[in-house]
Enzyme design. Structure first.
Site, PDB file in Angstrom:
ATOM      1  CD1 TRP A 184     -31.415  15.987  26.593  1.00  0.00           C
ATOM      2  CD2 TRP A 184     -29.914  17.302  25.592  1.00  0.00           C
ATOM      3  NE1 TRP A 184     -30.450  16.282  27.508  1.00  0.00           N
ATOM      4  CE2 TRP A 184     -29.503  17.087  26.923  1.00  0.00           C
ATOM      5  CE3 TRP A 184     -29.135  18.108  24.769  1.00  0.00           C
ATOM      6  CZ2 TRP A 184     -28.342  17.635  27.450  1.00  0.00           C
ATOM      7  CZ3 TRP A 184     -27.980  18.667  25.281  1.00  0.00           C
ATOM      8  CH2 TRP A 184     -27.584  18.424  26.612  1.00  0.00           C
ATOM      9  CG  ASP A 351     -29.223  12.452  38.755  1.00  0.00           C
ATOM     10  OD1 ASP A 351     -28.871  11.649  37.871  1.00  0.00           O
ATOM     11  OD2 ASP A 351     -30.170  13.248  38.604  1.00  0.00           O
ATOM     12  NE  ARG A 431     -26.266   9.383  29.348  1.00  0.00           N
ATOM     13  CZ  ARG A 431     -26.563   9.639  30.612  1.00  0.00           C
ATOM     14  NH1 ARG A 431     -27.543   8.988  31.214  1.00  0.00           N
ATOM     15  NH2 ARG A 431     -25.908  10.557  31.274  1.00  0.00           N
ATOM     16  CD1 TRP A 468     -38.601   5.860  34.896  1.00  0.00           C
ATOM     17  CD2 TRP A 468     -39.420   4.643  36.574  1.00  0.00           C
ATOM     18  NE1 TRP A 468     -39.055   4.684  34.367  1.00  0.00           N
ATOM     19  CE2 TRP A 468     -39.570   3.908  35.371  1.00  0.00           C
ATOM     20  CE3 TRP A 468     -39.882   4.067  37.759  1.00  0.00           C
ATOM     21  CZ2 TRP A 468     -40.164   2.644  35.328  1.00  0.00           C
ATOM     22  CZ3 TRP A 468     -40.479   2.815  37.707  1.00  0.00           C
ATOM     23  CH2 TRP A 468     -40.603   2.108  36.507  1.00  0.00           C
ATOM     24  CG  ASP A 469     -32.937   9.681  33.440  1.00  0.00           C
ATOM     25  OD1 ASP A 469     -33.602  10.050  32.458  1.00  0.00           O
ATOM     26  OD2 ASP A 469     -31.830  10.176  33.740  1.00  0.00           O
ATOM     27  CG  ASP A 539     -30.860  16.748  31.099  1.00  0.00           C
ATOM     28  OD1 ASP A 539     -31.443  16.634  32.196  1.00  0.00           O
ATOM     29  OD2 ASP A 539     -30.404  15.785  30.477  1.00  0.00           O
TER      30      ASP A 539
HETATM   31  C1  DGJ Z   1     -30.464  12.400  32.096  1.00  0.00           C
HETATM   32  C2  DGJ Z   1     -31.254  13.284  33.004  1.00  0.00           C
HETATM   33  O1  DGJ Z   1     -32.052  14.152  32.257  1.00  0.00           O
HETATM   34  C3  DGJ Z   1     -30.331  14.043  33.928  1.00  0.00           C
HETATM   35  O2  DGJ Z   1     -31.077  14.900  34.753  1.00  0.00           O
HETATM   36  C4  DGJ Z   1     -29.534  13.075  34.739  1.00  0.00           C
HETATM   37  O3  DGJ Z   1     -30.361  12.384  35.626  1.00  0.00           O
HETATM   38  C5  DGJ Z   1     -28.798  12.133  33.833  1.00  0.00           C
HETATM   39  N1  DGJ Z   1     -29.674  11.493  32.890  1.00  0.00           N
HETATM   40  C6  DGJ Z   1     -28.081  11.080  34.622  1.00  0.00           C
HETATM   41  O4  DGJ Z   1     -27.439  10.190  33.822  1.00  0.00           O
END
Ligand code: DGJ
Length: 735
Positions: A184, A351, A431, A468-469, A539
């Site tokens: 990450w 978001d 999380r 879509w996360d 991120d």
């Molecule tokens: C993780 C993603 O990578 C971020 O860009 C963002 O959308 C967050 N989740 C939101 O919780």
């Protein structure tokens, strides 16, 4: 479809041309693209032999292979009978026999508009068990996809213990492998290493996000240390969304042996009578134009055949995450939409933080699963926001994380059995201390996940884009849906469920743009891109670190898939301060977007971004559909990184130059360009021009050969406002 020989028949002596791409020449099968050949020997009753993958061979050369000392290797080695090294497949038959002895039964060829396919059916000499090995050659790009279909024709269940997609050998020598490693906020880091004796294992066992840690794509440089624009390179990408392994085994043979497929760890599969299992494709390419050449092959194939909407220009967007995080409200969204519209942007994406009724999503500890709008934050709902976007003349997008739930949610209260967790054990939470993964092996969960998108799109057809996360791994092994004797199939069934949901979404919403985000770049994978338009690279939006991440990612993925956003400083992840120009110049090398709060910007910064967006639009077709040439690698520590895109007809190019260190008296190399037409003159126009720093060559013309053989001297000096991060973006226009 042509069946070329049948079980028991002697090898055909006749030479039969099935098509331009797949040719059967006696017992040889040639799977060709314009510049690549994969040659097999398929003698009925013998094992399938692998002879060559690399440069395209003529029919005469294929014929002559037998005199060149090339001995066939088993093209799909199976465990237990004669194969003492590594194997691509291992099974247990109903009587406990753990061996396979696979021989060629028949060869079938097929042709479509874009591809030709060879399917070689292998049958066990004793058992009613078959493996169909497929090779698909593309007519317009140098790419061959290979996979298998494993078929239990017997009367009782067979257990699959290993089931690779493909085996690919390449001769020993000074052979190097380039692959991506990361985590990450540091995704896509390039690793280059010579292949040594032993096993190099590249794998991922996250369960959901399969491009954190390692990536399922590799480059093999056959002529020594990898070089960008010269040398023979094989590229391979496993097109799978779940757990995988790529093993390169170097032992006492003259070959490095690549085995690639779904990870068999804790994942045995049972095939009932008559059942079959299709393995994911391994896409392979060969280029004699170095790493960049192999990348161009991947990019062309991806845009033409592998990703959603590969021929569609990507919109310039503002995403709300780093600007407001969970602090969503109607006036704030209106303001952000107005700001991105005024800068020339085309899309706004709201978001995380917009949903939840009983449990409003105020932070990451609740609400996933409850996809209803939080009326306190958004009294006019999603419909109101779609309307606001329309008023500002832009499109609207929305964030969801549909494969997940929080234990603090109405969904979990209703369906505690829908999550993945070992039966009888404490729930493993991710999380926010309460996140869990939904069990996509369960058809009811698949229906539910589909309904999240379907409901949004039905209620608000104006939604143009979905982010879509997916922010959790499979951390506890267990499904309340799968029977006890099928628990080992969970990892695979999850991804079959994911694919089924994505298929349904795409069937109903073919035009929707969907971004694959997974804790940043956890889904930069050809396993998901057939349904997704792009992925969030990381991120970490720090421009300097993005140069390294995007460099590695560009080995395999084209710029239109790489979401690359201008963000605020100090950067929210690494707290580095870089000039806005530098941040823009890096973001402009991918699918440009913004990830900040525009109302915190100065009028000068707003004006600069407005100009940059206009500049990007002027070169968007070249950036998004051009051919990549990487020039100076940031990993070579030369103080600068540089790359370019060249339009398909070479009439335009965009050149990027970024200073990556901040050391006085470090002397930077002059960068030679590549990919231009040597005989044409190109006029240089700087993009994202900083005031007061004109280039001596602005508006001047140079021949392509000068630019490629000599290159331009870029001023990399220091000044208070650049803080050592000089950068330039040049538009080259053929005259
Ligand atoms: C993780 C993603 O990578 C971020 O860009 C963002 O959308 C967050 N989740 C939101 O919780």
């Amino acid at each position: 479809m042509k069946k070329l020989f049948l079980a028991g028949a002697a090898a055909l002596a006749l030479s039969l041309c099935a098509s331009a791409q797949v040719k059967v020449l006696g017992d040889r099968i040639a799977v060709n693209t314009a510049n690549n050949s994969l040659i097999l020997s398929a003698r009925s009753g013998s094992s399938l032999g692998f002879l060559h993958f690399g440069a395209r061979l003529s029919d005469a050369d294929i014929e002559a292979l037998q005199f060149a000392g090339v001995r066939p290797l088993n093209a799909y080695p199976a465990y237990g009978q004669g194969e003492i090294r590594e194997d691509a497949i291992a099974v247990t038959h109903p009587d406990g026999n753990m061996s396979l002895d696979l021989v060629v039964e028949n060869v079938i060829t097929d042709s479509s508009r874009d591809t030709d396919i060879a399917c070689i059916t292998l049958k066990d000499k004793v058992y009613d068990f078959r493996v169909k090995v497929y090779y698909k050659a593309f007519k317009d790009v140098d790419m061959i996809e290979t996979w298998t279909e494993i078929v239990n024709d017997g009367k009782k269940p067979v257990v699959l213990r290993k089931f690779d997609s493909a085996f690919l050998p390449f001769h020993t020598g000074d052979v190097w492998v380039s692959h991506l490693y990361g985590t990450w906020a540091n995704e896509g880091r390039l690793v280059e290493e010579p292949l040594q004796r032993g096993t190099l294992r590249i794998e991922n066992k996250d369960g959901v996000r399969n491009s954190h840690t390692s990536h399922a794509e590799i480059m093999i440089s056959l002529d020594g240390k990898p070089s960008e624009n010269t040398g023979s390179v094989i590229g391979a990408a496993l097109c799978y969304s779940g757990n995988y392994h790529l093993d390169i085994i170097t032992n006492d043979t003259d070959y490095h042996r690549l085995f690639a497929g779904i990870s068999p760890d804790n994942s045995t599969l049972t095939l009932d009578k008559g059942e079959s299992f299709r393995t994911p494709e391994l896409a392979i390419t060969f280029s004699d134009e170095g790493l960049s050449g192999a990348s161009r092959n991947f990019h062309r194939w991806a845009r033409a055949h592998k990703i959603a909407h590969g021929d569609r220009e990507r919109k310039i967007l503002l995403n709300s995450w780093e600007g407001v995080y969970f602090n969503i409200n109607e006036p704030g969204m209106d303001q952000m939409m107005g700001d991105i519209a005024s800068m020339g942007g085309e899309l706004f994406v709201m978001d995380d933080g917009w949903f939840g009724d009983k449990y409003p999503r105020l932070n990451d500890s609740s609400s996933l699963g409850d996809w209803v709008v939080d009326k306190n934050k958004l009294p006019n709902g999603v419909g109101g926001l779609v309307e606001t976007a329309r008023k500002h003349g832009i499109s609207f997008g929305i964030w969801i994380e549909p494969e997940m739930a929080n234990t603090v949610s109405e969904l979990y209260e209703k369906h505690p059995d829908w999550i993945i967790n070992a039966p009888g054990r404490d729930v493993v939470k991710g999380r926010g201390g309460s996140q869990v993964v939904l069990d996509l092996s369960n058809p009811a969960v698949q229906d539910y996940v589909f309904s999240i998108v379907d409901n949004l799109m039905t209620d608000y057809p104006g939604i143009d884009y979905i982010k879509w996360d997916a922010n959790m791994s499979v951390s506890s092994h267990g499904s309340s849906y799968l029977p006890a004797d099928r628990q080992s199939e969970l990892n695979i069934r999850y991804h079959q469920g994911f694919a089924a949901v994505c298929d349904r979404i795409r069937a109903k919403y073919p035009d929707l743009t969907i971004q694959a985000c997974a804790s940043g770049g956890g889904r930069a994978s050809y396993g998901v891109l057939p349904w997704f338009d792009e992925f969030w690279v990381s991120d970490n939006t720090d421009a300097l670190q993005r140069i390294y991440m995007q460099w590695g990612t560009s080995y395999f993925f084209p710029s239109i898939t790489m979401a690359s956003h201008i963000s605020a400083v100090p950067n929210h992840t690494v707290y580095r301060v870089t000039p806005l120009k530098f941040r823009i110049d890096v973001a402009m090398s991918g699918r440009l977007g913004m990830e900040l709060q525009p109302k915190d910007m100065t009028p000068e910064e707003i004006a600069q971004c407005k100009q940059a967006i206009a500049d990007y639009k002027s070169v968007r077709p070249v950036v998004q559909f051009g051919d990549i040439y990487r020039l100076v690698s940031p990993y070579d520590n030369l103080g600068v990184a540089s790359m370019m895109y060249v339009g398909q007809d070479k009439s335009e190019a965009v050149f990027y130059w970024w200073r990556i260190d901040n050391m006085y008296d470090s002397h930077l190399p002059r960068v030679k360009m590549a990919g231009l037409d040597p005989d044409r003159n190109y006029r240089i126009v700087e993009l994202d021009k900083a005031p007061g720093r004109p280039l001596s060559f602005e508006g001047r013309s140079f021949s392509g050969s000068f630019l490629m053989d000599v290159g331009l001297e870029m001023p990399g000096g220091f000044s208070r406002d650049l803080q050592g991060y000089a950068s330039r973006v040049l538009h080259l226009i053929a005259e």
